[in-house]
Design a protein around this motif. Structure first.
Motif, PDB file in Angstrom:
ATOM      1  N   LYS A  54       0.898  -1.000  -0.029  1.00  0.00           N
ATOM      2  CA  LYS A  54       0.082  -0.081   0.114  1.00  0.00           C
ATOM      3  C   LYS A  54       0.793   1.582   0.140  1.00  0.00           C
ATOM      4  N   THR A  55       0.266   2.263  -0.089  1.00  0.00           N
ATOM      5  CA  THR A  55       0.957   3.785  -0.527  1.00  0.00           C
ATOM      6  C   THR A  55       0.536   4.594  -0.212  1.00  0.00           C
ATOM      7  N   GLY A  56       0.531   5.250   0.579  1.00  0.00           N
ATOM      8  CA  GLY A  56      -0.515   6.938   1.313  1.00  0.00           C
ATOM      9  C   GLY A  56      -1.016   6.499   2.524  1.00  0.00           C
ATOM     10  N   GLU A  61      -5.116   6.621  -0.326  1.00  0.00           N
ATOM     11  CA  GLU A  61      -4.620   5.671   0.300  1.00  0.00           C
ATOM     12  C   GLU A  61      -4.717   4.282  -0.968  1.00  0.00           C
ATOM     13  N   LYS A  62      -3.538   3.810  -1.389  1.00  0.00           N
ATOM     14  CA  LYS A  62      -4.012   3.099  -2.788  1.00  0.00           C
ATOM     15  C   LYS A  62      -3.103   1.478  -2.832  1.00  0.00           C
ATOM     16  N   SER A  63      -4.135   0.560  -3.538  1.00  0.00           N
ATOM     17  CA  SER A  63      -2.845  -0.809  -2.968  1.00  0.00           C
ATOM     18  C   SER A  63      -3.033  -1.724  -4.249  1.00  0.00           C
ATOM     19  N   TYR A  64      -1.904  -2.200  -3.722  1.00  0.00           N
ATOM     20  CA  TYR A  64      -1.359  -3.163  -5.542  1.00  0.00           C
ATOM     21  C   TYR A  64      -0.856  -4.295  -5.253  1.00  0.00           C
ATOM     22  N   LYS A  65      -1.568  -5.116  -6.185  1.00  0.00           N
ATOM     23  CA  LYS A  65      -1.594  -6.559  -5.935  1.00  0.00           C
ATOM     24  C   LYS A  65      -1.036  -7.376  -6.609  1.00  0.00           C
ATOM     25  N   CYS A 222       9.211  -6.083  -6.254  1.00  0.00           N
ATOM     26  CA  CYS A 222       8.211  -6.469  -6.398  1.00  0.00           C
ATOM     27  C   CYS A 222       7.283  -5.665  -7.346  1.00  0.00           C
ATOM     28  N   TYR A 223       6.165  -6.591  -8.328  1.00  0.00           N
ATOM     29  CA  TYR A 223       5.872  -5.630  -9.231  1.00  0.00           C
ATOM     30  C   TYR A 223       3.803  -6.246  -9.070  1.00  0.00           C
ATOM     31  N   GLY A 224       2.736  -5.126  -9.150  1.00  0.00           N
ATOM     32  CA  GLY A 224       1.758  -5.797  -8.909  1.00  0.00           C
ATOM     33  C   GLY A 224       0.718  -3.946  -9.510  1.00  0.00           C
ATOM     34  N   THR A 225      -0.574  -4.506  -9.413  1.00  0.00           N
ATOM     35  CA  THR A 225      -1.716  -3.858 -10.898  1.00  0.00           C
ATOM     36  C   THR A 225      -2.613  -2.873  -9.005  1.00  0.00           C
ATOM     37  N   ARG A 226      -2.928  -1.776  -9.553  1.00  0.00           N
ATOM     38  CA  ARG A 226      -4.233  -1.233  -8.522  1.00  0.00           C
ATOM     39  C   ARG A 226      -5.164  -1.750  -8.439  1.00  0.00           C
ATOM     40  N   ASN A 236      -2.329  -0.459 -14.523  1.00  0.00           N
ATOM     41  CA  ASN A 236      -1.342  -0.200 -14.686  1.00  0.00           C
ATOM     42  C   ASN A 236      -0.108  -0.776 -13.491  1.00  0.00           C
ATOM     43  N   LEU A 237       1.216  -1.451 -14.174  1.00  0.00           N
ATOM     44  CA  LEU A 237       1.971  -2.432 -13.593  1.00  0.00           C
ATOM     45  C   LEU A 237       2.576  -1.286 -12.706  1.00  0.00           C
ATOM     46  N   LYS A 238       3.126  -1.510 -11.158  1.00  0.00           N
ATOM     47  CA  LYS A 238       3.740  -0.676 -10.469  1.00  0.00           C
ATOM     48  C   LYS A 238       4.714  -1.753 -10.232  1.00  0.00           C
TER      49      LYS A 238
END
Length: 406
Positions: A54-56, A61-65, A222-226, A236-238
């Motif tokens: 998570k960020t923010g 707050e944003k979650s990536y998986k 590590c890579y994931g999307t929103r 989009n891959l983050k």
């Protein structure tokens, strides 16, 4: 305890670590204390990679998986999908056998992602209100990357790696404070169990003895999307990066205005870590680098320093490697037979063995004919064959040009 009082997953030979493409086999043992109706009992092998961060915070707050599946295999041990089965009280055992994919990555765990494998027994019972009974056992997959198999990494095993850098501090309060290094590692690629050997020097240009440490760090991305809805960034891959210290080697303090000279000095030993890149995993990448850090003592204050980092490659190697080996460097390691494929052992000296003679074949040549024109060659005492492989694993140490045993 559930309807089945005990479930045990027993892997053959007590193993818990496997290489990609190898079989995972054993037995499932269950104990039933009272007769019970079941739909089916299965064993499943699952391998996955999951990333999450998570960020923010708050409204920002944003979650990536991210998720990647490597295997999902199952075998029915008791029962079926068509009808219920009555199982009496008692102890029951059934064998299982799965084969890992040849391209699955090593087991790995970090703060923002994991690669994991598990064996899972699931007992399904009839009835709308019934609850499945489960038992799991994690297993470890280790992808032993052969550094000699790829021309690029094979060249790195023989190429020295230089760390050359200089730092100075000429502020008014800490004048004439510096550190200079010109150190060469014995190679650029290592396998777990190798020792890093140094040559060169580190020069202390400070007015007090200078402590220093050589550190091996692991860089994981590590890579994931929103995972939550967004018009702008969903899909989009983050990436999320984390760097951790794997192992370090602390040298003795370098005296004032002096130079520490390294002459084939052994430092840190590479621990049992996953190979660089974590190949066959698209959601996690792993890299390694070395750096030298320490403290530059000044007349009124101390300053920390970190010299430039240099990347190194971590991999593996076959059991035999080197110019005098009877097995080519790229040959696979010798696999011992599994518990259910063992061949009968050779007869003991007291056994009677039937020997069949083929009368249609011509007789062997006489002694005079055999030695008349052929020079005798004594057998080599150092010859290594499949039948006399030493029990301990043999590696070739490039730095010492000799065989070492672990």
């Amino acid at each position: 305890m559930g309807r089945i009082s005990n479930i045990v997953i027993a892997i053959a030979n007590g193993r818990d670590t496997f290489q990609p493409g190898k079989f995972v086999e054993g037995n499932v043992l269950i104990k039933i204390t009272k007769a019970v109706k079941i739909c089916k009992i299965i064993i499943r092998m699952v391998g996955k990679c999951k990333t999450k961060w998570k960020t923010g915070s708050g409204d920002n707050e944003k979650s990536y998986k991210g998720k990647e599946l490597y295997c999902n295999l199952d075998t029915v041990l008791w029962g079926s999908d068509q009808q219920e089965t009555q199982m009496a009280a008692g102890d029951f055992s059934k064998p299982f056998r799965f084969r890992l994919p040849r391209d699955c990555p090593s087991t790995f765990s970090t703060k923002h992602g994991d690669v994991w494998y598990v064996l899972e027994v699931v007992c399904t019972f009839p009835g709308i209100m019934s609850v499945d009974q489960e038992h799991t056992l994690p297993i470890r997959v280790y992808d032993n990357v052969n550094l000699s198999a790829d021309p690029q990494t094979a060249e790195l095993v023989c190429r020295p790696l230089q760390i050359k850098d200089e730092q100075k501090e000429d502020s008014c309060c800490c004048s004439d404070v510096s550190v200079t290094t010109d150190v060469t590692l014995d190679k650029s690629a290592y396998a777990p169990g190798d020792t890093i050997i140094l040559n060169g020097y580190i020069e202390n240009g400070c007015s007090s003895p200078m402590p220093y440490t050589i550190v091996l760090k692991q860089q994981v991305i590590c890579y994931g999307t929103r995972s939550d809805f967004s018009f702008t960034s969903s899909g989009n891959l983050k990436s999320k990066e984390k760097t951790e210290e794997v192992v370090s080697w602390k040298g003795q303090k370098i005296p004032t205005r002096s130079r520490k000279v390294f002459q084939n000095e052994e430092t840190m030993k590479i621990p049992d870590i996953v190979a660089s890149d974590l190949r066959n995993c698209r959601l996690i990448t792993v890299g390694y680098y070395l750096k030298i850090k320490g403290i530059m003592p000044g007349s009124c204050c101390d300053l920390t320093f970190e010299l430039k980092k240099v990347p190194i490659v971590i991999g593996g190697r076959p059991r035999f490697q080197g110019p005098n080996s009877s097995v080519p460097p790229t040959a696979p390691s010798l696999d011992l037979p599994s518990y259910n494929t063992l061949e009968p052992s050779a007869p003991t000296p007291g056994d009677i063995v039937e020997v069949k003679i083929n009368d249609t074949e011509p007789p062997p040549p006489s002694y005079e004919d055999s030695v008349g024109n052929v020079a005798y060659t004594a057998p080599s005492q150092q010859e290594i064959t499949r039948d006399n492989v030493p029990s301990q694993t043999t590696y070739y140490d490039w730095s010492q040009s000799a065989f070492t045993y672990n």
